[in-house]
Motif scaffolding. Sequence first.
Motif, mmCIF file in Angstrom:
data_model
loop_
_atom_site.group_PDB
_atom_site.id
_atom_site.type_symbol
_atom_site.label_atom_id
_atom_site.label_comp_id
_atom_site.label_asym_id
_atom_site.label_seq_id
_atom_site.Cartn_x
_atom_site.Cartn_y
_atom_site.Cartn_z
ATOM 1 N N VAL A 57 98.991 -95.701 -32.302
ATOM 2 C CA VAL A 57 97.629 -95.154 -32.257
ATOM 3 C C VAL A 57 97.187 -95.018 -30.807
ATOM 4 C CG1 VAL A 57 95.209 -95.633 -32.830
ATOM 5 C CG2 VAL A 57 97.003 -96.029 -34.535
ATOM 6 N N LEU A 58 97.459 -96.037 -30.021
ATOM 7 C CA LEU A 58 97.094 -96.031 -28.611
ATOM 8 C C LEU A 58 97.757 -94.876 -27.866
ATOM 9 C CD1 LEU A 58 95.578 -97.482 -26.358
ATOM 10 C CD2 LEU A 58 97.604 -98.904 -26.035
ATOM 11 N N GLU A 59 99.063 -94.680 -28.080
ATOM 12 C CA GLU A 59 99.779 -93.591 -27.415
ATOM 13 C C GLU A 59 99.197 -92.235 -27.799
ATOM 14 O OE1 GLU A 59 103.930 -94.099 -28.256
ATOM 15 O OE2 GLU A 59 104.105 -95.814 -26.897
ATOM 16 N N ALA A 60 98.882 -92.054 -29.076
ATOM 17 C CA ALA A 60 98.313 -90.784 -29.535
ATOM 18 C C ALA A 60 96.928 -90.561 -28.928
ATOM 19 C CB ALA A 60 98.242 -90.753 -31.057
ATOM 20 N N ASP A 61 96.106 -91.610 -28.907
ATOM 21 C CA ASP A 61 94.753 -91.477 -28.366
ATOM 22 C C ASP A 61 94.768 -91.206 -26.862
ATOM 23 O OD1 ASP A 61 93.778 -91.916 -30.905
ATOM 24 O OD2 ASP A 61 93.051 -93.947 -30.499
ATOM 25 N N VAL A 62 95.627 -91.893 -26.134
ATOM 26 C CA VAL A 62 95.709 -91.682 -24.690
ATOM 27 C C VAL A 62 96.244 -90.275 -24.404
ATOM 28 C CG1 VAL A 62 96.888 -92.394 -22.562
ATOM 29 C CG2 VAL A 62 95.821 -94.110 -24.046
ATOM 30 N N ALA A 63 97.226 -89.829 -25.163
ATOM 31 C CA ALA A 63 97.758 -88.474 -24.981
ATOM 32 C C ALA A 63 96.661 -87.433 -25.209
ATOM 33 C CB ALA A 63 98.935 -88.226 -25.913
ATOM 34 N N THR A 64 95.842 -87.629 -26.231
ATOM 35 C CA THR A 64 94.737 -86.708 -26.506
ATOM 36 C C THR A 64 93.729 -86.716 -25.369
ATOM 37 O OG1 THR A 64 94.999 -86.942 -28.894
ATOM 38 C CG2 THR A 64 92.850 -86.193 -28.109
ATOM 39 N N LEU A 65 93.384 -87.902 -24.892
ATOM 40 C CA LEU A 65 92.440 -88.008 -23.779
ATOM 41 C C LEU A 65 92.988 -87.317 -22.533
ATOM 42 C CD1 LEU A 65 89.882 -89.094 -22.395
ATOM 43 C CD2 LEU A 65 91.167 -91.201 -21.926
ATOM 44 N N LEU A 66 94.237 -87.576 -22.201
ATOM 45 C CA LEU A 66 94.835 -86.955 -21.018
ATOM 46 C C LEU A 66 94.848 -85.431 -21.141
ATOM 47 C CD1 LEU A 66 97.796 -89.387 -20.294
ATOM 48 C CD2 LEU A 66 95.567 -89.268 -19.141
ATOM 49 N N ARG A 67 95.157 -84.928 -22.324
ATOM 50 C CA ARG A 67 95.157 -83.476 -22.553
ATOM 51 C C ARG A 67 93.749 -82.910 -22.340
ATOM 52 N NH1 ARG A 67 98.272 -83.699 -26.395
ATOM 53 N NH2 ARG A 67 96.800 -84.168 -28.047
ATOM 54 N N ARG A 68 92.737 -83.613 -22.833
ATOM 55 C CA ARG A 68 91.359 -83.142 -22.667
ATOM 56 C C ARG A 68 90.925 -83.185 -21.203
ATOM 57 N NH1 ARG A 68 88.595 -85.911 -28.008
ATOM 58 N NH2 ARG A 68 89.514 -84.447 -29.489
ATOM 59 N N LEU A 69 91.323 -84.236 -20.501
ATOM 60 C CA LEU A 69 90.994 -84.328 -19.078
ATOM 61 C C LEU A 69 91.699 -83.230 -18.285
ATOM 62 C CD1 LEU A 69 91.176 -88.211 -18.599
ATOM 63 C CD2 LEU A 69 89.093 -86.797 -18.676
ATOM 64 N N LEU A 70 92.946 -82.937 -18.627
ATOM 65 C CA LEU A 70 93.672 -81.840 -17.988
ATOM 66 C C LEU A 70 93.003 -80.500 -18.272
ATOM 67 C CD1 LEU A 70 97.363 -82.901 -18.676
ATOM 68 C CD2 LEU A 70 96.370 -82.510 -16.413
ATOM 69 N N ASP A 71 92.651 -80.267 -19.535
ATOM 70 C CA ASP A 71 92.006 -79.007 -19.923
ATOM 71 C C ASP A 71 90.673 -78.810 -19.206
ATOM 72 O OD1 ASP A 71 94.132 -78.501 -21.611
ATOM 73 O OD2 ASP A 71 93.047 -79.006 -23.455
ATOM 74 N N ALA A 72 89.961 -79.907 -18.964
ATOM 75 C CA ALA A 72 88.670 -79.834 -18.278
ATOM 76 C C ALA A 72 88.837 -79.829 -16.758
ATOM 77 C CB ALA A 72 87.796 -81.013 -18.700
ATOM 78 N N VAL A 73 90.071 -79.869 -16.292
ATOM 79 C CA VAL A 73 90.428 -79.889 -14.877
ATOM 80 C C VAL A 73 89.781 -81.096 -14.171
ATOM 81 C CG1 VAL A 73 90.746 -78.478 -12.812
ATOM 82 C CG2 VAL A 73 90.437 -77.360 -15.004
ATOM 83 N N LEU A 74 89.781 -82.220 -14.855
ATOM 84 C CA LEU A 74 89.279 -83.462 -14.279
ATOM 85 C C LEU A 74 90.412 -84.290 -13.693
ATOM 86 C CD1 LEU A 74 86.726 -84.401 -17.057
ATOM 87 C CD2 LEU A 74 86.261 -83.319 -14.854
ATOM 88 N N ILE A 75 91.624 -84.018 -14.143
ATOM 89 C CA ILE A 75 92.826 -84.625 -13.580
ATOM 90 C C ILE A 75 93.876 -83.533 -13.451
ATOM 91 C CG2 ILE A 75 92.392 -86.931 -14.530
ATOM 92 C CD1 ILE A 75 94.530 -86.313 -16.699
ATOM 93 N N GLU A 76 94.926 -83.839 -12.713
ATOM 94 C CA GLU A 76 96.047 -82.908 -12.620
ATOM 95 C C GLU A 76 97.329 -83.660 -12.858
ATOM 96 O OE1 GLU A 76 96.812 -82.742 -7.836
ATOM 97 O OE2 GLU A 76 95.296 -81.397 -8.668
ATOM 98 N N ARG A 77 98.284 -82.957 -13.377
ATOM 99 C CA ARG A 77 99.602 -83.538 -13.662
ATOM 100 C C ARG A 77 100.365 -83.721 -12.342
ATOM 101 N NH1 ARG A 77 101.942 -83.471 -18.618
ATOM 102 N NH2 ARG A 77 100.508 -81.836 -19.246
ATOM 103 N N VAL A 78 100.949 -84.896 -12.180
ATOM 104 C CA VAL A 78 101.740 -85.202 -10.989
ATOM 105 C C VAL A 78 103.166 -85.432 -11.426
ATOM 106 C CG1 VAL A 78 102.060 -86.803 -9.075
ATOM 107 C CG2 VAL A 78 99.754 -86.252 -9.855
ATOM 108 N N SER A 79 104.091 -84.750 -10.788
ATOM 109 C CA SER A 79 105.508 -84.922 -11.101
ATOM 110 C C SER A 79 106.020 -86.182 -10.420
ATOM 111 C CB SER A 79 106.319 -83.720 -10.624
ATOM 112 O OG SER A 79 105.861 -82.557 -11.260
#
Length: 80
Positions: A57-79
């Motif tokens: 549940v935690l992994e799914a919720d964090v993945a959803t949050l990260l996707r929303r933050l990325l979509d809102a351009v509040l964070i960026e993906r770092v390789s």
Amino acid sequence: MVWTTHTDATVLLDADRGLYYTLNDVAGRTWELLAAGEPVIEILQCLEDEYEVGREVLEADVATLLRRLLDAVLIERVSP
């Protein structure tokens, strides 16, 4: 990005776009850990230790949050 944590919520302010976001306790804690530069695997471990929630549940919720933050351009993906 300006942010502050209150008793039960974290508020993010994107002053450039005039938008603000309110995060619940767990999402706010995730934000704090992201802002501190913690890798996602460490964030998951920390949240698992601090909150009573199953890993799946935690992994799914964090993945959803990260996707929303990325979509809102509040964070960026770092390789790695």
